[in-house]
Design a protein around this motif. Structure first.
Motif: not given
Length: 118
Positions: A13-17, A66, A83-84, A86, A116, A118
């Motif tokens: 998911q967005a924001g994941g790593s 990132r 990381n983070t 998008k 990724v 959203s």
């Protein structure tokens, strides 16, 4: 001849790593400059990050702050910590290598998909 095998892609998911790994064999890994490229559908392949044998790094502006590229010459491995993430980071990611005297990357892995949502 250097062989490269990537692993670690997947859906996040967005924001994941995610952390991508590239295992090298068949050459003197420590002297090669290594890079991570990516190619999204309908777009040109772009260099995301690179690292020299001495550890100097460069990043595309879109991933600075990132993504982190690193290498372990004892294990013949190069990593890409992402990381983070998008949605626009969605692409097939490729590991590549070249000797310092080469002007182009000569060795390529098969690629690993990063998606990724959203």
């Amino acid at each position: 001849q250097v062989q490269l095998v990537e692993s670690g892609g997947g859906l996040v998911q967005a924001g994941g790593s995610l952390r991508l790994s590239c295992a090298a064999s068949g050459g003197i890994f420590s002297i090669h400059t290594m890079g991570w490229f990516r190619q999204a559908p309908g777009k040109q392949r772009e260099l995301v990050a690179s690292i020299t044998g001495g550890g100097n790094t460069n990043y595309a502006d879109s991933v600075k702050g990132r993504f982190t590229i690193s290498r372990d010459n004892a294990k013949n491995t190069v990593l890409l910590q992402m990381n983070t993430l998008k949605p626009e980071d969605t692409a097939v990611y490729y590991c590549a290598g070249r000797l310092p005297i080469m002007d182009r990357y000569a060795y390529w892995g098969q690629g690993t998909q990063v998606t990724v949502s959203s």
